[in-house]
Design a protein around this motif. Structure first.
Motif, mmCIF file in Angstrom:
data_model
loop_
_atom_site.group_PDB
_atom_site.id
_atom_site.type_symbol
_atom_site.label_atom_id
_atom_site.label_comp_id
_atom_site.label_asym_id
_atom_site.label_seq_id
_atom_site.Cartn_x
_atom_site.Cartn_y
_atom_site.Cartn_z
ATOM 1 N N ARG A 121 0.827 -1.205 0.000
ATOM 2 C CA ARG A 121 0.000 0.000 0.000
ATOM 3 C C ARG A 121 0.865 1.260 0.000
ATOM 4 N NH1 ARG A 121 -4.905 -0.881 4.239
ATOM 5 N NH2 ARG A 121 -5.600 1.054 3.251
ATOM 6 N N LEU A 122 2.002 1.198 0.668
ATOM 7 C CA LEU A 122 2.922 2.337 0.617
ATOM 8 C C LEU A 122 3.481 2.519 -0.789
ATOM 9 C CD1 LEU A 122 4.976 2.126 3.951
ATOM 10 C CD2 LEU A 122 3.052 3.625 3.403
ATOM 11 N N LEU A 123 3.790 1.400 -1.446
ATOM 12 C CA LEU A 123 4.283 1.484 -2.823
ATOM 13 C C LEU A 123 3.227 2.059 -3.762
ATOM 14 C CD1 LEU A 123 6.231 -1.900 -3.177
ATOM 15 C CD2 LEU A 123 7.197 0.414 -3.020
ATOM 16 N N GLN A 124 1.957 1.850 -3.413
ATOM 17 C CA GLN A 124 0.864 2.409 -4.202
ATOM 18 C C GLN A 124 0.573 3.862 -3.845
ATOM 19 O OE1 GLN A 124 -0.750 0.661 -6.777
ATOM 20 N NE2 GLN A 124 1.008 -0.674 -6.363
ATOM 21 N N ARG A 125 1.421 4.422 -2.972
ATOM 22 C CA ARG A 125 1.325 5.825 -2.557
ATOM 23 C C ARG A 125 0.025 6.135 -1.810
ATOM 24 N NH1 ARG A 125 5.468 8.620 -4.682
ATOM 25 N NH2 ARG A 125 6.515 7.769 -6.520
ATOM 26 N N GLU A 126 -0.457 5.160 -1.052
ATOM 27 C CA GLU A 126 -1.594 5.422 -0.183
ATOM 28 C C GLU A 126 -1.131 6.224 1.030
ATOM 29 O OE1 GLU A 126 -4.365 2.424 0.898
ATOM 30 O OE2 GLU A 126 -3.958 1.204 -0.878
ATOM 31 N N ARG A 127 -2.085 6.848 1.715
ATOM 32 C CA ARG A 127 -1.752 7.590 2.926
ATOM 33 C C ARG A 127 -1.158 6.646 3.958
ATOM 34 N NH1 ARG A 127 -6.710 10.098 1.811
ATOM 35 N NH2 ARG A 127 -7.751 8.628 3.204
ATOM 36 N N PHE A 128 -0.101 7.104 4.632
ATOM 37 C CA PHE A 128 0.574 6.266 5.628
ATOM 38 C C PHE A 128 -0.392 5.875 6.741
ATOM 39 C CE2 PHE A 128 2.910 5.770 9.608
ATOM 40 C CZ PHE A 128 3.869 4.826 9.255
ATOM 41 N N SER A 129 -1.262 6.810 7.148
ATOM 42 C CA SER A 129 -2.186 6.532 8.245
ATOM 43 C C SER A 129 -3.140 5.390 7.900
ATOM 44 C CB SER A 129 -2.982 7.792 8.599
ATOM 45 O OG SER A 129 -3.706 8.261 7.471
ATOM 46 N N SER A 130 -3.602 5.334 6.644
ATOM 47 C CA SER A 130 -4.496 4.254 6.227
ATOM 48 C C SER A 130 -3.767 2.922 6.196
ATOM 49 C CB SER A 130 -5.085 4.552 4.841
ATOM 50 O OG SER A 130 -5.868 5.721 4.859
ATOM 51 N N ALA A 131 -2.553 2.927 5.642
ATOM 52 C CA ALA A 131 -1.797 1.682 5.504
ATOM 53 C C ALA A 131 -1.366 1.132 6.854
ATOM 54 C CB ALA A 131 -0.578 1.922 4.611
ATOM 55 N N VAL A 132 -0.850 2.002 7.717
ATOM 56 C CA VAL A 132 -0.352 1.520 9.002
ATOM 57 C C VAL A 132 -1.483 1.142 9.940
ATOM 58 C CG1 VAL A 132 -0.241 3.703 10.306
ATOM 59 C CG2 VAL A 132 1.490 1.927 10.690
ATOM 60 N N GLY A 133 -2.658 1.744 9.764
ATOM 61 C CA GLY A 133 -3.788 1.414 10.629
ATOM 62 C C GLY A 133 -4.188 -0.042 10.510
ATOM 63 N N SER A 134 -4.250 -0.549 9.271
ATOM 64 C CA SER A 134 -4.616 -1.951 9.073
ATOM 65 C C SER A 134 -3.541 -2.878 9.617
ATOM 66 C CB SER A 134 -4.853 -2.225 7.586
ATOM 67 O OG SER A 134 -3.691 -1.945 6.827
#
Length: 211
Positions: free
Chosen positions: A66-79
């Protein structure tokens, strides 16, 4: 001047992130189900320590993707944190069904808040809408707007209450596989339906009260 104001309102509405966007979008819901499916499947064939390791590894892999897809860090780390915390509880208790305990009690807490706000005649979606729009609008004294938020908050309460009731019953029955199925089936589909009602109430409120 009167021709530009409606256009300005529409532009502002489009610029405001939707509820679904704030929660990671549709892909965010899909990503959240993958560790659940992996955990339940692995638990059916492997030992509990291996199952925990595979679930956490899956969470880490999804976080990196998800980070590689440039999603928000907060969304990726939350899951990722959700998976890690659930796995930690399972490792502590030694019971696979406890992978779902956080979600079960979070649903209960959400139900208490939403249902309580309806009983208090201050539906929580209306409180949130008013706060987002400056906190000065007479939304509770506008019958159409109040009814809209009664419906939106009621939809959220219904979803949360159903999740808690069914998943708690499966938890007591120690049906880990059933919990996994219920988590997926009652996750994205019901959340999207409730979110659609909330979005409708927000738009109705904006149309009625925001000039």
């Amino acid at each position: 001047m009167t021709m530009t104001e409606p256009q300005h309102d529409r532009t502002r509405d489009r610029a405001t992130p939707s509820l679904l966007d704030q929660m990671g979008g549709t892909a965010g819901f899909v990503y959240s189900t993958i560790p659940v499916i992996v955990f339940v499947t692995a638990n059916a064939f492997l030992s509990l320590p291996l199952t925990i390791g595979i679930a956490v590894a899956t969470g880490l892999a999804l976080f990196g993707y998800r980070l590689l897809q440039r999603e928000r860090f907060s969304s990726a780390v939350g899951s990722l944190l959700g998976v890690a915390l659930a796995a930690g509880i399972v490792a502590w208790t030694g019971s696979a069904r406890d992978f779902f305990v956080i979600g079960i009690w979070a649903s209960l807490a959400g139900f208490v808040v939403t249902a309580g706000s309806l009983l208090a005649r201050r539906p929580i979606t209306g409180v949130i809408w008013n706060a987002v729009h400056g906190g000065t609008h007479p939304w509770r004294s506008t019958p159409a707007v109040l009814r809209a938020h009664d419906l939106a908050t009621g939809a959220a309460a219904l979803v949360l209450g159903a999740r808690f009731g069914i998943q708690q019953w499966l938890y007591v029955a120690e049906a880990t596989g059933g919990l996994g199925i219920a988590r997926v089936a009652m996750g994205t589909p019901l959340t999207v339906l409730a979110a659609l009602v909330v979005v409708w109430a927000f738009r109705r409120s904006t149309k009625a009260l925001v000039r």
